[in-house]
Motif scaffolding. Structure first.
Motif, PDB file in Angstrom:
ATOM      1  N   LYS A 192       0.837  -1.206   0.000  1.00  0.00           N
ATOM      2  CA  LYS A 192       0.000   0.000   0.000  1.00  0.00           C
ATOM      3  C   LYS A 192       0.871   1.254   0.000  1.00  0.00           C
ATOM      4  N   GLY A 208       2.144   2.372  -3.213  1.00  0.00           N
ATOM      5  CA  GLY A 208       1.166   2.923  -4.157  1.00  0.00           C
ATOM      6  C   GLY A 208       0.360   1.892  -4.904  1.00  0.00           C
ATOM      7  N   LEU A 209       0.491   0.608  -4.516  1.00  0.00           N
ATOM      8  CA  LEU A 209      -0.292  -0.424  -5.201  1.00  0.00           C
ATOM      9  C   LEU A 209      -1.754  -0.373  -4.739  1.00  0.00           C
ATOM     10  N   ASN A 210      -2.648  -0.721  -5.639  1.00  0.00           N
ATOM     11  CA  ASN A 210      -4.074  -0.789  -5.338  1.00  0.00           C
ATOM     12  C   ASN A 210      -4.343  -2.195  -4.793  1.00  0.00           C
ATOM     13  N   GLU A 255     -15.186  -4.108  -4.586  1.00  0.00           N
ATOM     14  CA  GLU A 255     -13.963  -3.337  -4.866  1.00  0.00           C
ATOM     15  C   GLU A 255     -13.362  -3.770  -6.197  1.00  0.00           C
ATOM     16  N   LYS A 256     -12.374  -3.004  -6.655  1.00  0.00           N
ATOM     17  CA  LYS A 256     -11.660  -3.397  -7.879  1.00  0.00           C
ATOM     18  C   LYS A 256     -10.153  -3.297  -7.610  1.00  0.00           C
ATOM     19  N   TYR A 257      -9.676  -4.162  -6.719  1.00  0.00           N
ATOM     20  CA  TYR A 257      -8.241  -4.153  -6.395  1.00  0.00           C
ATOM     21  C   TYR A 257      -7.441  -4.859  -7.480  1.00  0.00           C
ATOM     22  N   ASP A 258      -6.195  -4.390  -7.668  1.00  0.00           N
ATOM     23  CA  ASP A 258      -5.299  -5.044  -8.630  1.00  0.00           C
ATOM     24  C   ASP A 258      -4.641  -6.274  -8.028  1.00  0.00           C
ATOM     25  N   TYR A 315      -4.366  -8.742  -4.079  1.00  0.00           N
ATOM     26  CA  TYR A 315      -4.830  -9.022  -2.715  1.00  0.00           C
ATOM     27  C   TYR A 315      -3.723  -9.715  -1.938  1.00  0.00           C
TER      28      TYR A 315
END
Length: 461
Positions: free
Chosen positions: A142, A145-147, A165-168, A170
């Motif tokens: 995080k 800067g990662l989603n 959500e739309k995370y790149d 997990y």
């Protein structure tokens, strides 16, 4: 179908694209799975053999999802094309046996949610340290800067996040119980921290069954994936014998030099991947103690595999604050430090906590003993512990284990009494450590309740 007061019939069932899905257990994972399944067009029915917490009930009602509590209506459950079960329900539960007799697939919430996301998955398992390592890895990613989402055994359910959500990517904390019901799910980066005896009652008391469960984190991995493991952990190394791994391997060790992976040299963590090199003094790490060097190495390898910048990684590892109830500093009173490690529900976790202590300790132990073998604690108790305060209904096994190792062992029956007693036994410069090595269900709702009551009691001193 029975329509007694324990069933909430919000809307008539809608036959969705996927048919009927039954979800067993209405906790965080079950309720999240229910929402995702409904979103994907399934006819969803949630069944919990116990009482459902009010806030989960409100969510299910708000979404118009049918549910029942304090029972299992077999006609509903056995009509499902698939069953998603809570990790806490053992395979020997009568309803699970009936589902399997009908050859209805039983899967975990993680397996189900994985079908509906193409995000990169970093999965972390191990008998100890997985919550800390998962939290640290998420914090690093995080900060870079990662989603990134955080899920699994921690935070909001993976299924609910996939739905909303739309995370790149997990970071998932995966318990052996979750892994047991995962079949096609694949981690892009798998982390196996360690394997020590735990929950053996769920594995026919066979260590090899528990080991096999942990190694499921590597199933379905391909040559483009990554497997990170501890080269110093005997059960992991033994478990790797006779197994094949398609993924690129990155071991970590504090005992020997590792070419590709992480190792310790002159009190520096050194991480080498084909593209990257990183070094950091262990004295700069926010998490101290030998076990946390391992946790930091595992998280650091993930970061370097993802080619995150060294300065970001260094800053994150220096500023991370550990999760609540895991070696959490509660404060100082009269020069005595109080630490809440209520999440230590097995002997190994308590060993790690004691190993990281640098002062004399008054140790608060006890609760529901899962057949604990306290032998591994004896040396550390002799070296560091001046008194033991028992916190549980039945403390006899603790007395038997340690009566020759410490001068004082006292029984208490509440968090307030334990905190007070420990405070009076400690002197300036000592640490009062709540690290119970046991489950909490004899006196508390769960380990969080135990930790919160302890923290409240310390504030009252």
């Amino acid at each position: 179908m029975s329509t007694n007061n324990n069933i909430s019939l919000q809307k008539p069932p809608i036959q969705g694209a996927g048919g009927a899905i039954a979800i067993l257990g209405a906790g965080e994972s079950g309720v999240g799975a229910a929402y995702l399944a409904q979103q994907q067009g399934y006819d969803v029915f949630v069944s919990d053999f116990g009482a459902i917490a009010p806030h989960y009930k409100e969510q299910l009602q708000g979404w118009g999802i049918r549910f029942e509590e304090k029972q299992h209506t077999e006609s509903e459950i056995l009509a499902a094309v698939e069953v998603i079960k809570s990790p806490g329900i053992p395979d020997k539960a009568p309803i699970i046996k009936k589902i399997k007799e009908k050859n209805i697939p039983v899967i975990s919430e993680i397996e189900f949610a994985g079908r509906y996301t193409d995000a990169k998955i970093i999965g972390i398992t191990g008998s100890n340290g997985k919550t800390t390592t998962t939290s640290l890895t998420h914090f690093i990613l995080k900060n870079a800067g990662l989603n990134v989402g955080l899920a699994g055994n921690i935070g909001k359910s993976f299924a609910y996040q996939v739905a909303t959500e739309k995370y790149d990517c997990y970071v998932l904390e995966l318990s052996s119980f979750m892994l047991d019901d995962m079949y096609r799910f694949k981690t892009d980066i798998a982390v196996l921290l360690n394997i020590t005896p735990d929950h053996l009652d769920r594995y026919e008391y066979k260590m090899e069954n528990y080991v096999a469960s942990k190694f499921r984190i590597t199933q379905n991995q391909t040559a483009g994936d990554v497997f990170i493991y501890c080269a110093d952990d005997p059960e992991t190394i033994k478990g790797m014998e006779g197994r094949t791994f398609a993924a690129k391997q990155y071991p970590f060790s504090i005992e020997k030099k590792i070419t590709t992976g992480a190792y310790l040299e002159n009190d520096n963590i050194v991480i080498n991947t084909p593209q990257e090199h990183f070094e950091m003094s262990i004295n700069e790490l926010a998490l101290q103690g030998k076990h946390n060097i391992y946790n930091s190495m595992a998280s650091g390898i993930v970061a370097k595999v993802l080619e995150l910048r060294n300065d970001t990684l260094r800053e994150s590892m220096a500023t991370f604050k550990n999760i609540e109830h895991r070696l959490e500093s509660v404060g100082k009173i009269s020069g005595i430090s109080f630490i809440n490690d209520s999440k230590a529900t097995n002997v190994n976790s308590t060993w790690y906590a004691l190993e990281s202590m640098t002062s004399d300790v008054v140790l608060i132990l006890g609760g529901v003993d899962k057949g604990n073998d306290y032998t591994m604690l004896k040396d550390l108790v002799k070296q560091k512990v001046k008194a033991i305060v028992c916190l549980g209904k039945d403390n006899q096994r603790i007395h038997d284990a340690f009566e020759g190792d410490v001068d004082v062992i006292v029984n208490t029956s509440s968090a307030a009494e334990a905190a007070q007693t420990a405070y009076h036994l400690a002197t300036k410069g000592d640490t009062v450590l709540l690290s119970p090595a046991c489950a909490s269900f004899d006196l508390f709702k769960n380990y969080e309740d135990r930790g919160n009551q302890f923290k409240a009691a310390v504030k009252e001193l």
